[in-house]
Design a protein around this motif. Structure first.
Motif, short mmCIF file in Angstrom:
data_model
loop_
_atom_site.label_atom_id
_atom_site.label_comp_id
_atom_site.label_asym_id
_atom_site.label_seq_id
_atom_site.Cartn_x
_atom_site.Cartn_y
_atom_site.Cartn_z
N GLN A 19 45.53 30.65 48.22
CA GLN A 19 45.89 32.06 48.29
C GLN A 19 46.32 32.50 46.90
OE1 GLN A 19 49.30 33.29 50.53
NE2 GLN A 19 50.23 33.58 48.59
N PHE A 20 46.28 33.77 46.59
CA PHE A 20 45.56 34.80 47.30
C PHE A 20 44.25 35.03 46.57
CE2 PHE A 20 49.80 35.57 48.87
CZ PHE A 20 49.62 36.09 50.14
N PRO A 21 43.10 34.85 47.21
CA PRO A 21 41.83 35.08 46.53
C PRO A 21 41.70 36.55 46.14
CG PRO A 21 41.51 34.72 48.88
CD PRO A 21 42.92 34.39 48.60
N ARG A 22 41.21 36.78 44.94
CA ARG A 22 41.10 38.16 44.44
C ARG A 22 40.37 39.10 45.40
NH1 ARG A 22 42.66 39.05 39.17
NH2 ARG A 22 43.11 37.15 37.97
N PRO A 23 39.28 38.65 46.04
CA PRO A 23 38.59 39.58 46.94
C PRO A 23 39.46 40.06 48.10
CG PRO A 23 37.19 37.71 46.42
CD PRO A 23 38.55 37.38 45.91
N LEU A 30 43.77 44.46 52.70
CA LEU A 30 45.11 44.28 53.25
C LEU A 30 45.35 45.19 54.45
CD1 LEU A 30 47.16 43.96 49.94
CD2 LEU A 30 46.71 42.15 51.60
N GLN A 31 44.83 46.41 54.40
CA GLN A 31 45.03 47.32 55.53
C GLN A 31 44.17 46.94 56.73
OE1 GLN A 31 44.45 50.97 53.11
NE2 GLN A 31 46.46 51.61 53.84
N SER A 32 42.99 46.39 56.45
CA SER A 32 42.13 45.94 57.56
C SER A 32 42.52 44.56 58.06
CB SER A 32 40.66 45.91 57.11
OG SER A 32 40.44 44.86 56.16
N LYS A 33 43.27 43.81 57.23
CA LYS A 33 43.68 42.43 57.51
C LYS A 33 42.48 41.51 57.72
CE LYS A 33 48.22 43.49 59.51
NZ LYS A 33 48.99 42.82 58.44
N ARG A 34 41.40 41.82 57.03
CA ARG A 34 40.16 41.04 57.19
C ARG A 34 39.81 40.39 55.85
NH1 ARG A 34 34.34 42.00 57.20
NH2 ARG A 34 33.37 40.93 58.99
N CYS A 35 40.13 39.10 55.72
CA CYS A 35 39.83 38.33 54.50
C CYS A 35 38.58 37.50 54.74
CB CYS A 35 41.01 37.43 54.11
SG CYS A 35 40.74 36.50 52.58
N CYS A 36 37.43 38.15 54.65
CA CYS A 36 36.14 37.49 54.86
C CYS A 36 35.22 37.88 53.70
CB CYS A 36 35.52 37.90 56.19
SG CYS A 36 36.44 37.32 57.65
N PRO A 37 35.40 37.24 52.54
CA PRO A 37 34.65 37.64 51.35
C PRO A 37 33.16 37.32 51.44
CG PRO A 37 36.61 36.37 50.78
CD PRO A 37 36.40 36.21 52.24
N VAL A 38 32.40 38.00 50.61
CA VAL A 38 30.96 37.74 50.46
C VAL A 38 30.78 36.55 49.52
CG1 VAL A 38 28.80 38.64 49.53
CG2 VAL A 38 30.28 40.10 50.93
N LEU A 138 45.56 19.35 31.52
CA LEU A 138 46.80 19.99 31.95
C LEU A 138 47.10 21.21 31.08
CD1 LEU A 138 49.11 16.86 32.49
CD2 LEU A 138 48.39 18.47 34.26
N ASN A 139 46.98 21.03 29.78
CA ASN A 139 47.30 22.14 28.88
C ASN A 139 46.29 23.28 29.01
OD1 ASN A 139 49.29 22.95 26.87
ND2 ASN A 139 47.57 22.98 25.43
N LEU A 140 45.04 22.94 29.23
CA LEU A 140 44.03 23.97 29.45
C LEU A 140 44.36 24.79 30.69
CD1 LEU A 140 41.31 25.24 28.62
CD2 LEU A 140 40.18 23.52 30.06
N ALA A 141 44.77 24.10 31.76
CA ALA A 141 45.13 24.80 33.00
C ALA A 141 46.36 25.68 32.80
CB ALA A 141 45.38 23.79 34.11
N LYS A 142 47.28 25.22 31.98
CA LYS A 142 48.51 25.99 31.73
C LYS A 142 48.22 27.26 30.94
CE LYS A 142 53.11 26.32 31.63
NZ LYS A 142 53.94 26.47 32.85
N THR A 143 47.19 27.24 30.12
CA THR A 143 46.94 28.36 29.21
C THR A 143 45.75 29.23 29.64
OG1 THR A 143 45.62 26.88 27.80
CG2 THR A 143 47.94 27.17 27.25
N THR A 144 45.15 28.94 30.79
CA THR A 144 43.99 29.69 31.25
C THR A 144 44.35 30.51 32.49
OG1 THR A 144 42.49 27.96 30.46
CG2 THR A 144 41.60 29.54 32.04
N VAL A 145 44.15 31.82 32.41
CA VAL A 145 44.42 32.69 33.57
C VAL A 145 43.40 32.38 34.66
CG1 VAL A 145 44.43 35.07 34.40
CG2 VAL A 145 45.43 34.52 32.17
N SER A 146 43.88 32.21 35.88
CA SER A 146 42.99 31.92 36.99
C SER A 146 42.03 33.08 37.22
CB SER A 146 43.79 31.66 38.27
OG SER A 146 42.92 31.55 39.38
N PRO A 147 40.73 32.82 37.21
CA PRO A 147 39.77 33.91 37.45
C PRO A 147 39.63 34.26 38.92
CG PRO A 147 38.59 31.86 37.11
CD PRO A 147 40.06 31.55 36.90
N ASP A 148 40.15 33.41 39.80
CA ASP A 148 39.88 33.55 41.23
C ASP A 148 41.08 33.97 42.07
OD1 ASP A 148 37.27 32.68 40.75
OD2 ASP A 148 37.90 30.59 40.88
#
Length: 535
Positions: A19-23, A30-38, A138-148
């Motif tokens: 959680q929480f996937p960007r889509p 959030l208003q539909s409460k439907r988390c079913c991405p393409v 580890l350091n790469l993960a610490k300095t990379t913004v999650s794209p997802d």
């Protein structure tokens, strides 16, 4: 490009499993409460066109929880994930992911039909290059913004029923720090400092071991996605019989700073790390959630802890005593449980007697306290990367117990455990949904193994032969060049020797052919023959 190759390509580009996937963070979702991405692989909801899954209503268990949390309808994590979503993707076969675009643990390939077992190794038996790679990842993960993924920064009641979402970006590493904070944070009951502390969806009861098992698997998965190294596994630190923090060196997790014993050595990359989610009292007072903001340096001062609380790190005999306990959960199934394997391994019961104790941190808990810093606070403990090494070894002890006792799933509590810990409860805060009881099973079924639990022949290959082969693989060009050069030198020397011998032989033959004496003389007087030979 063929369809299978396209599917394989999209499998590793598609979002993963937390959680929480960007889509699913938009006002409409959030208003539909439907988390079913393409799924990008085929352009359909939940990869339905490829037969991977479909969008389905979420059904949560209605079995009773224990008495530890007496409230209802006050915390977003109750009946997870219904406060946020009541429809998610249900994946088929060997597929998983919030859009069913990925493979279940242990499966690979375009159609998730290839089975593969990964091996987690002792960090002290990694080759030099493997250690360096681990630290750099580890350091790469610490300095990379999650794209997802994004993290939620407020409770749902503050979002106007989802019309004003409260999400923010987070790095790949800090996403997991935040998840560990979110699952263990206090419940906000309304009003400054008005919280319920006796609540934790991943500690102090049955889900402690399954939840952290899934957590590590997902962390491994995210590092593989980030780096493209799909052979990566989390190493473990076997802390049995340790006298100090053996992993606290600048070559590994960072030595102690000579300037301040509470900080990491400037020679380590971890000295520049900033922690998040480390001030739970402040959040409670302000009625807010951790928002992922930096809150100061990573702290660690191993060994300078409260000796009354943690007299020593635990031994091989202590681990064996815990493994001898036959019941997974007993009694109220919380920190007061006696003769419970889970409670003893987590560290709320004596490994010698199995009886619950107060005022001491034992087994798993003892190493957290021993580190005497960021790792010593439950909600912020994942800030210290030693957390990963430690929990990988705890997971291996859980695996030993499962193999030794082979408990049926019915040994896992189905009802009356503290909230979040029953068999059918979905793990907080994972999307898609995974039940606690589904991970009360061997690592073999999940596609991974621990090096020290392998049979002797496999251990020899993993612990001794493989590191040498890895080093040889890295320097094979130099070895090949050296071999060619050596062969050339040997060839030249051999040629010189051959020429020299040939010339010497010719000179001696010339001398022999120039001799005018007969080779054979006969003597009638002696009646015998004498031989004169020239070499």
């Amino acid at each position: 490009m063929s369809l299978p190759l396209l599917l394989f390509f999209f499998q590793f580009l598609s979002p993963s499993l937390q959680q929480f996937p960007r889509p699913c963070t938009t006002p409409d979702v959030l208003q539909s409460k439907r988390c079913c991405p393409v799924w990008p692989g085929d352009g359909s909801v939940c990869s339905s066109l490829s037969g991977r899954g479909f969008c389905q209503d979420v059904t949560v268990s209605d079995l009773p929880n224990g008495p530890q949390y007496p409230h209802s309808g006050l915390d977003d994590r109750e009946q997870w994930p219904l406060v946020f979503y009541n429809q998610t993707c249900q994946c088929a076969g060997n597929y998983m992911g919030f859009d069913c675009g990925e493979c279940k643990f242990g499966y690979f390939g375009a159609n998730c039909g290839e089975r593969q077992e990964s091996v987690r190794k002792n960090i002290f038996q990694l080759s030099v290059s493997e250690r360096q790679r681990f630290i750099s990842y580890l350091n790469l993960a610490k300095t990379t913004v999650s794209p997802d993924y994004m993290i939620v920064t407020g409770v749902y009641s503050q979002t106007n029923n989802g019309s004003t979402p409260m999400f923010t970006d987070i790095s790949v590493y800090d996403l997991f720090v935040w998840m560990h904070y979110y699952v263990s944070r206090d419940a906000l009951l309304g009003g400054p400092g008005n919280v319920w502390a006796d609540i934790d969806f991943a500690h102090e009861s049955a889900a402690f071991l399954p939840w952290h098992r899934v957590y590590l698997l997902f962390w491994e998965h995210e590092i593989r996605k980030l780096t493209g190294d799909f052979n990566f596994t989390i190493p473990y630190w076997d802390w049995r019989d340790a006298q100090d923090c053996q992993a606290c060196t600048d070559e590994l997790m960072g030595a102690r700073s000579p300037l301040n014993p509470n900080l990491i050595s400037p020679s380590s990359v971890f000295s520049s790390w900033k922690v998040i989610c480390s001030q739970p009292e402040d959040y409670n007072q302000r009625e807010v959630l951790c928002d992922g903001s930096p809150e100061g340096p990573l702290l660690r001062n191993p060994g300078n802890h409260d000796r009354k609380r943690v007299p020593r790190l635990h031994t091989s005999a202590d681990v064996e005593s815990v493994l001898s306990l036959t019941e997974y959960e007993t009694g109220l199934m919380d920190r007061r449980a006696n003769m419970s394997f889970r409670n003893a391994l987590e560290g709320f019961a004596s490994p010698e007697t199995g009886l619950a104790v107060t005022g001491q941190s034992l087994m798993h808990n003892s190493l957290h306290a021993f580190m005497n810093g960021s790792m010593s606070s439950v909600q912020g403990s994942a800030n210290d990367p030693i957390f990963l090494l430690h929990h990988a070894f705890v997971d291996s002890i859980f695996e030993q117990w499962l193999r030794r006792h082979q408990p049926p799933r019915t040994h896992y509590p189905t009802a009356n455990a503290p909230i979040g810990h029953n068999d059918g409860y979905y793990m907080v805060p994972f999307i898609p949904l995974y039940r606690n009881g589904d991970y009360f099973l061997s690592t073999k079924a999940l596609g991974y193994e621990y090096a020290y639990l392998q049979d002797p022949s496999q251990r020899f290959v993993q612990e001794f032969l493989t590191p040498y082969l890895e080093q040889a693989r890295q320097i094979w060009r130099w070895l090949l060049a050296a071999g060619i050069l050596g062969a050339a030198v040997v060839g030249i020397i051999a040629a010189i020797i051959t020429v020299a011998c040939h010339r010497r032989t010719r000179r001696r033959k010339s001398s022999a052919y120039g001799e005018r004496q007969p080779l054979l003389n006969s003597s009638e007087e002696e009646g015998s023959t004498s031989y004169q030979t020239t070499l």
